[in-house]
Design a protein around this motif. Structure first.
Motif, short mmCIF file in Angstrom:
data_model
loop_
_atom_site.label_atom_id
_atom_site.label_comp_id
_atom_site.label_asym_id
_atom_site.label_seq_id
_atom_site.Cartn_x
_atom_site.Cartn_y
_atom_site.Cartn_z
N ARG A 88 0.72 -1.10 0.00
CA ARG A 88 -0.06 0.03 0.11
C ARG A 88 0.84 1.24 0.07
O ARG A 88 0.31 2.53 0.39
CB ARG A 88 -0.85 0.01 1.15
CG ARG A 88 -1.93 -1.28 1.28
CD ARG A 88 -2.08 -1.64 2.67
NE ARG A 88 -3.35 -2.34 2.62
CZ ARG A 88 -4.13 -2.92 3.86
NH1 ARG A 88 -3.69 -2.42 5.04
NH2 ARG A 88 -5.06 -3.86 3.53
N GLY A 428 -6.35 12.45 5.90
CA GLY A 428 -6.05 11.20 6.19
C GLY A 428 -6.69 10.17 7.06
O GLY A 428 -6.82 8.96 6.87
N VAL A 441 -12.19 9.47 2.70
CA VAL A 441 -11.01 9.93 3.56
C VAL A 441 -10.88 11.40 3.19
O VAL A 441 -11.10 11.86 2.22
CB VAL A 441 -9.71 9.15 2.88
CG1 VAL A 441 -9.81 9.35 1.39
CG2 VAL A 441 -8.42 9.61 3.55
N TYR A 443 -9.08 14.91 2.69
CA TYR A 443 -7.82 15.32 2.04
C TYR A 443 -7.74 17.15 2.15
O TYR A 443 -6.76 17.52 1.72
CB TYR A 443 -7.64 15.03 0.52
CG TYR A 443 -8.81 15.50 -0.36
CD1 TYR A 443 -8.33 16.75 -1.15
CD2 TYR A 443 -10.06 15.10 -0.34
CE1 TYR A 443 -9.30 17.21 -2.11
CE2 TYR A 443 -10.84 15.54 -1.33
CZ TYR A 443 -10.55 16.53 -2.18
OH TYR A 443 -11.48 17.18 -3.36
N GLU A 498 -9.41 0.54 2.91
CA GLU A 498 -8.99 1.31 1.63
C GLU A 498 -9.99 2.29 0.99
O GLU A 498 -11.09 1.31 0.71
CB GLU A 498 -8.02 0.70 0.76
CG GLU A 498 -6.46 0.15 1.31
CD GLU A 498 -5.62 -0.35 0.19
OE1 GLU A 498 -4.89 0.38 -0.62
OE2 GLU A 498 -5.70 -1.49 0.41
N ILE A 504 -6.68 8.90 -5.14
CA ILE A 504 -5.99 8.90 -3.80
C ILE A 504 -4.62 9.06 -3.92
O ILE A 504 -4.23 9.70 -3.12
CB ILE A 504 -6.47 7.44 -3.46
CG1 ILE A 504 -6.17 7.59 -1.79
CG2 ILE A 504 -5.36 6.30 -4.06
CD1 ILE A 504 -7.64 7.81 -1.20
N PHE A 508 -2.15 11.21 -1.14
CA PHE A 508 -1.43 10.40 -0.25
C PHE A 508 -0.35 9.47 -0.82
O PHE A 508 -0.55 8.92 -1.96
CB PHE A 508 -2.63 9.65 0.49
CG PHE A 508 -3.80 10.35 0.87
CD1 PHE A 508 -3.47 11.02 2.34
CD2 PHE A 508 -4.81 10.68 0.34
CE1 PHE A 508 -4.43 11.81 2.76
CE2 PHE A 508 -5.87 11.30 0.93
CZ PHE A 508 -5.65 12.16 2.41
N GLU A 510 0.59 6.86 1.40
CA GLU A 510 0.57 5.38 1.73
C GLU A 510 -0.59 5.11 2.55
O GLU A 510 -1.16 6.13 3.34
CB GLU A 510 1.83 4.94 2.50
CG GLU A 510 2.02 3.59 3.37
CD GLU A 510 3.02 3.44 4.05
OE1 GLU A 510 2.92 2.67 5.04
OE2 GLU A 510 3.99 4.56 4.16
N PHE A 511 -1.22 3.88 2.56
CA PHE A 511 -2.11 3.43 3.48
C PHE A 511 -1.70 2.28 4.62
O PHE A 511 -1.32 1.60 4.14
CB PHE A 511 -3.42 2.89 2.64
CG PHE A 511 -4.38 2.35 3.60
CD1 PHE A 511 -5.34 3.26 4.28
CD2 PHE A 511 -4.90 1.01 3.76
CE1 PHE A 511 -6.35 2.90 5.05
CE2 PHE A 511 -5.89 0.59 4.69
CZ PHE A 511 -6.71 1.59 5.21
N HIS A 515 -5.25 4.37 8.48
CA HIS A 515 -5.31 5.65 7.75
C HIS A 515 -4.53 6.01 6.92
O HIS A 515 -3.51 5.14 6.40
CB HIS A 515 -5.19 6.81 9.09
CG HIS A 515 -3.78 6.85 9.53
ND1 HIS A 515 -2.83 7.63 8.82
CD2 HIS A 515 -3.14 6.15 10.55
CE1 HIS A 515 -1.76 7.46 9.63
NE2 HIS A 515 -1.92 6.44 10.52
N TYR A 516 -4.61 7.16 6.13
CA TYR A 516 -3.43 7.43 4.68
C TYR A 516 -2.56 8.52 5.44
O TYR A 516 -2.84 9.49 6.19
CB TYR A 516 -4.60 8.35 3.72
CG TYR A 516 -5.11 7.09 2.96
CD1 TYR A 516 -4.32 6.36 1.94
CD2 TYR A 516 -6.36 6.66 3.21
CE1 TYR A 516 -5.07 5.54 0.97
CE2 TYR A 516 -7.01 5.98 2.26
CZ TYR A 516 -6.56 5.20 1.45
OH TYR A 516 -6.94 4.10 0.62
#
Length: 546
Positions: A88, A428, A441, A443, A498, A504, A508, A510-511, A515-516
């Motif tokens: 991820r 995130g 999510v 942002y 996810e 996405i 971001f 990474e997941f 959370h991101y």
């Protein structure tokens, strides 16, 4: 095996398809070229996030790629390696690698389409044309003419088996069948009967009446997978199989319902009554002229029963996709509209109506203003009577360019500012909408609703207990949409997962599983959010475990 060949294929096994056993190649040089192409691809992908985070990638944003100093297939292979990275992580790299790969493949497909259109008409395969349209609209899918042709050949073989049981001496069973047309109408009829048996009875192909306006119905590889389509896509398949078996069917651009025609009289006859018309959407039903009119519910003139060229078939296929793109106002429909306009203008580059539609689309989306001006200039040269519409768009496009020049750097939002004290959530975090139940999510956020009065009225914001005077959040939703949600309507998601949103990776990197993590550009804009996100997640899940 040469050591460098072994190393090359060990590191990049997907390159095997580019070589044959008879190639005389300097494998050391090939290895160096692939290694350098990888470094170049990584450099360009890494630069995209910093250059284009705040705007759509401009029309000249791919100029670095158009002047590559390395083999394009090596560059593309590195992009695929980035996209296929496990886990991820690397979401931003994957996001921009995907955009670059999309551009590269579309440019190559467009070049192939223009080469196809320059061939003599007798060398323009209807199937190949349909594949080119499919490839352009789905450049990241693994679609190739060879694979599609193999599937059609497999259906053709099934037809031969049925034909063999009916007439073991049928000329279509010969090894070179298809190279010579079968002159006898009765023998042609046997082929068509066998085709109908295989396609509609054995394989269960059918017209997609329940989901007619699904773009998948227009893509030939999806027609073969799903065994359903619309009249024109099923007609291309039907016509191709018939011709491979020695039966010459011809495409008819009939209004509202694409058909094929089968000559019953003298070859090349101009008498519409010398033909039987075939409805591939209607299980290969054979129609008279009068029955064709019953099919669409009104009388048409003789010109609509005439044969059309492969280019005109492609024009109608692209026109269908254009109409689908106009039906909705979503990111997916806008992309379809852009792709189908590209295809249409590749065939008819001076069509003023579609040039104007392209200019309006880019203007509406707020992208590529410099290209909008180029298109408008071209329209004005082609048709001076368009000066009113052209002038309006030129004026507003120039204003857009000036506003962009005046824009300062990104706004940085510190949570420690007094005006942000009511903001409870941070970027995130995986949230759930209390009213509509969707997962999303965050942002971005504003301390209060920043939308205009019309939006506030249309969305009935004043009916909320705190109205517009509360924090609002920019969220990416699992259905692929972007929304602006009030704080009182959001809650922490107790089962974070996810969010499958195409953008996405723009925000971001990474997941983590709960959370991101924002990428560098997003973190610059919200420098204090990441720490709060970590603390919030730890608090939620530690209390959950207790």
């Amino acid at each position: 095996m040469n050591l460098f060949l072994y190393i090359l294929l060990y590191r990049w096994p997907s390159l095997l398809k580019y070589y044959s056993q008879t190639d005389s190649v300097s494998w050391l040089e090939e290895y160096k070229a692939r290694h350098n192409a990888g470094l170049e691809a990584q450099r360009i992908v890494a630069s995209f996030s910093k250059r284009f985070f705040s705007e759509h990638v401009p029309c000249d944003g791919f100029s670095d790629i158009e002047t590559l100093g390395c083999p394009s297939h090596f560059f593309e292979d590195e992009l695929m390696c980035i996209l296929n990275m496990e886990g991820r992580k690397g979401l931003t790299w994957k996001y921009y690698a995907k955009k670059i790969l999309y551009f590269l493949r579309q440019q190559n497909i467009l070049k192939n389409l223009k080469e196809y259109l320059q061939r003599p008409t007798d060398r323009q395969s209807f199937l190949e044309g349909a594949v080119l349209i499919d490839q352009y609209c789905n450049p990241l899918s693994d679609i190739c003419l060879k694979s599609v042709q193999a599937q059609v050949d497999d259906i053709t073989d099934k037809v031969r088996k049925v034909l063999r049981t009916k007439n073991p001496r049928h000329p279509s069973l010969a090894s070179k069948a298809g190279e010579v047309l079968i002159p006898e109408v009765e023998l042609q009829r046997q082929v068509l009967d066998a085709m109908n048996c295989v396609l509609y009875e054995q394989l269960k192909y059918k017209g997609n009446e329940l989901d007619y306006y699904n773009s998948l119905n227009s893509y030939i590889h999806q027609v073969l997978i799903r065994r359903t389509g619309i009249p024109i896509s099923l007609s291309v398949l039907y016509l191709t199989i018939a011709r491979q078996l020695g039966v010459k069917l011809e495409p008819v651009n009939f209004p509202s319902h694409f058909l094929l025609r089968w000559c019953q009289g003298k070859e090349g006859s101009t008498d519409i009554f010398d033909y039987t018309y075939i409805d591939a959407f209607g299980k290969g039903k054979q129609l008279t002229v009068k029955e064709c009119e019953y099919l669409i519910g009104h009388h048409v003139t003789e010109e609509f029963y005439g044969v059309v060229t492969s280019k005109e078939v492609l024009q109608r296929m692209v026109g269908n996709l254009l109409n689908l793109g106009k039906r909705e106002s979503t990111d997916q429909s806008y992309q379809l509209l852009r792709d189908s306009l590209d295809l249409y203008l590749a065939m008819y580059p001076d069509n003023v109506q579609h040039l104007m539609l392209q200019a309006r689309l880019y203007f509406h989306l707020g992208i590529w203003p410099e290209k909008v001006l180029d298109i408008l200039q071209h329209i004005q040269a082609l048709d001076p009577s368009q000066h009113g519409a052209v002038g309006y768009l030129v004026q507003h496009t120039l204003e857009h360019i000036e506003r962009r020049k005046e824009e300062v750097g990104p706004e940085v939002k510190h949570r420690s500012d007094e005006k942000h004290k009511e903001v409870c959530f941070s970027i995130g975090l995986i949230m759930k909408h209390k009213r509509y139940g969707y997962n999303c999510v965050i942002y971005g956020w504003d301390p209060a609703c920043m939308m205009g009065h019309e939006w506030i009225r249309n969305m009935n914001v004043h009916s909320l207990p705190h109205g517009p005077h509360q924090p609002f959040y920019n969220v990416l939703v699992e259905d692929g949409s972007c929304r602006y949600a009030a704080q009182e309507n959001l809650e922490y998601n107790s089962e974070p997962r996810e969010i499958p949103h195409p953008d996405i990776g723009r925000y971001f990197s990474e997941f983590t599983g709960v959370h991101y993590l924002p990428n560098t550009e997003l973190e610059i804009r919200y420098p204090e959010d990441l720490e709060l996100t970590h603390a919030t997640v730890q608090k939620i899940y530690s209390s959950g475990k207790e």
